[in-house]
Design a protein around this motif. Sequence first.
Motif, mmCIF file in Angstrom:
data_model
loop_
_atom_site.group_PDB
_atom_site.id
_atom_site.type_symbol
_atom_site.label_atom_id
_atom_site.label_comp_id
_atom_site.label_asym_id
_atom_site.label_seq_id
_atom_site.Cartn_x
_atom_site.Cartn_y
_atom_site.Cartn_z
ATOM 1 N N ASP A 1 2.460 1.601 2.868
ATOM 2 C CA ASP A 1 1.997 0.653 3.891
ATOM 3 C C ASP A 1 2.448 -0.773 3.594
ATOM 4 N N HIS A 2 2.663 -1.070 2.304
ATOM 5 C CA HIS A 2 3.069 -2.453 1.955
ATOM 6 C C HIS A 2 4.570 -2.552 1.762
ATOM 7 N N GLY A 3 5.294 -1.511 2.221
ATOM 8 C CA GLY A 3 6.752 -1.608 2.325
ATOM 9 C C GLY A 3 7.517 -1.467 1.023
ATOM 10 N N ILE A 4 6.875 -0.995 -0.028
ATOM 11 C CA ILE A 4 7.596 -0.827 -1.308
ATOM 12 C C ILE A 4 8.550 0.351 -1.212
ATOM 13 N N ALA A 5 8.081 1.459 -0.623
ATOM 14 C CA ALA A 5 8.936 2.630 -0.374
ATOM 15 C C ALA A 5 8.358 3.331 0.854
ATOM 16 N N VAL A 6 9.027 3.172 1.988
ATOM 17 C CA VAL A 6 8.472 3.719 3.242
ATOM 18 C C VAL A 6 9.044 5.112 3.474
ATOM 19 N N LYS A 7 8.410 6.096 2.787
ATOM 20 C CA LYS A 7 8.843 7.501 2.877
ATOM 21 C C LYS A 7 7.584 8.364 2.993
ATOM 22 N N GLU B 1 -5.458 8.552 -18.421
ATOM 23 C CA GLU B 1 -4.134 9.128 -18.210
ATOM 24 C C GLU B 1 -3.850 9.352 -16.734
ATOM 25 N N MET B 2 -4.910 9.631 -15.944
ATOM 26 C CA MET B 2 -4.656 10.079 -14.581
ATOM 27 C C MET B 2 -5.863 9.780 -13.692
ATOM 28 N N CYS B 3 -5.609 9.613 -12.402
ATOM 29 C CA CYS B 3 -6.678 9.316 -11.443
ATOM 30 C C CYS B 3 -6.270 9.912 -10.101
ATOM 31 N N GLY B 4 -6.988 10.948 -9.668
ATOM 32 C CA GLY B 4 -6.580 11.685 -8.472
ATOM 33 C C GLY B 4 -6.803 10.897 -7.197
ATOM 34 N N ASN B 5 -8.013 10.346 -7.016
ATOM 35 C CA ASN B 5 -8.266 9.533 -5.816
ATOM 36 C C ASN B 5 -7.392 8.283 -5.862
ATOM 37 N N GLY B 6 -7.182 7.798 -7.075
ATOM 38 C CA GLY B 6 -6.380 6.582 -7.234
ATOM 39 C C GLY B 6 -4.933 6.783 -6.839
ATOM 40 N N ILE B 7 -4.356 7.924 -7.205
ATOM 41 C CA ILE B 7 -2.922 8.107 -6.938
ATOM 42 C C ILE B 7 -2.658 8.273 -5.438
ATOM 43 N N ARG B 8 -3.657 8.784 -4.698
ATOM 44 C CA ARG B 8 -3.504 8.851 -3.236
ATOM 45 C C ARG B 8 -3.456 7.440 -2.661
ATOM 46 N N CYS B 9 -4.296 6.550 -3.180
ATOM 47 C CA CYS B 9 -4.310 5.151 -2.697
ATOM 48 C C CYS B 9 -3.058 4.410 -3.139
ATOM 49 N N VAL B 10 -2.535 4.742 -4.332
ATOM 50 C CA VAL B 10 -1.275 4.136 -4.781
ATOM 51 C C VAL B 10 -0.167 4.491 -3.790
ATOM 52 N N ALA B 11 -0.128 5.757 -3.373
ATOM 53 C CA ALA B 11 0.896 6.196 -2.408
ATOM 54 C C ALA B 11 0.748 5.439 -1.092
ATOM 55 N N LYS B 12 -0.487 5.262 -0.651
ATOM 56 C CA LYS B 12 -0.738 4.531 0.605
ATOM 57 C C LYS B 12 -0.268 3.086 0.467
ATOM 58 N N LEU B 13 -0.583 2.463 -0.662
ATOM 59 C CA LEU B 13 -0.179 1.061 -0.893
ATOM 60 C C LEU B 13 1.348 0.957 -0.913
ATOM 61 N N VAL B 14 2.003 1.871 -1.628
ATOM 62 C CA VAL B 14 3.470 1.834 -1.738
ATOM 63 C C VAL B 14 4.116 1.980 -0.356
#
Length: 291
Positions: free
Chosen positions: A85-91, A70-83
């Motif tokens: 740094d890879h220009g999906i949402a630069v906020k 259901e959830m992944c704490g270390n993972g969601i931090r990396c998801v935010a970084k990917l979103v």
Amino acid sequence: MKFIKMHGAGNDYVYVDCFSQPVPENLPELARDISHRHFGVGADGLILVRPSEVADARMQMFNADGSESEMCGNGIRCVAKLVHDHGIAVKDRLKIESGAGVLDLQLSVGQDGKVDRVTVDMGAPILNAPDIPTTLAPSGPVINVPFMVTLPTNHHLGNAKMTVEATCVSMGNPHCVIFVDRATDELVLELGPLIENDARFPRRVNVEFVEIISPTEVRQRTWERGSGETWACGTGASAVCVAGVLTGKTERRILNHLLGGDLILDWDAETEHVMMTGPATEVFQGEWGMS
Ligand SMILES: N[C@H](CCC[C@H](N)C(=O)O)C(=O)O
């Protein structure tokens, strides 16, 4: 299929950006194959970063055994970084949809303009036994409940039965927190899997073995549901923060030392939400399944 290898405090996953390529098929099988430390890329699991109707992105996470969490704490931090740094949402503030709901994240950007640390509002812990789920209590919280495990014969840990004290918390995924003097290999690597698969956890469970250094500092080793020992577990560290307060062993804000790095946890008394701060790192990019 292009992938990005990332880790949060040593808890490493293969990430697939599904904004720029289709969602792969047979996800449990792909998670098992790509996570294999010798025959695959090698990871604690697979995380898809998918478009969302209600947030900047949706995280879908699979353990190394192919089971979905259901959830992944270390993972969601990396998801935010990917979103970011890879220009999906630069906020610098993002909303990410997960199995634990839509979570708010605050991103810190380093000198290179890329995200290096993230604070996640992990939401409120779930403490009611049937919702964790566990049968260790008919209802209400599970705090320092004696938990007897039957050891296989001639087990290293000595006699055939062992009793630990379990404090159970869900952060969207189930956790069994055990405070110990020393988180030894025998406890983590031999008791961990027995508890992970115990019938008193109907959906299995992640197991945290925690040494108290002081009321504001702990050391954690983690036996994860579906992945074995990992070098860090963000939802687990959040559960440990809650369990420390419930058992009177720690204050609401702690520094948690995990094998792969440190996390800061704060169980806010006002909002009842757990705030988790930690690193997010991109290691390399690659292509999977090139024939
Ligand atoms: N490593 C993840 C937790 C994965 C949990 C997964 N093993 C489960 O089945 O719940 C974290 O940082 O929160």
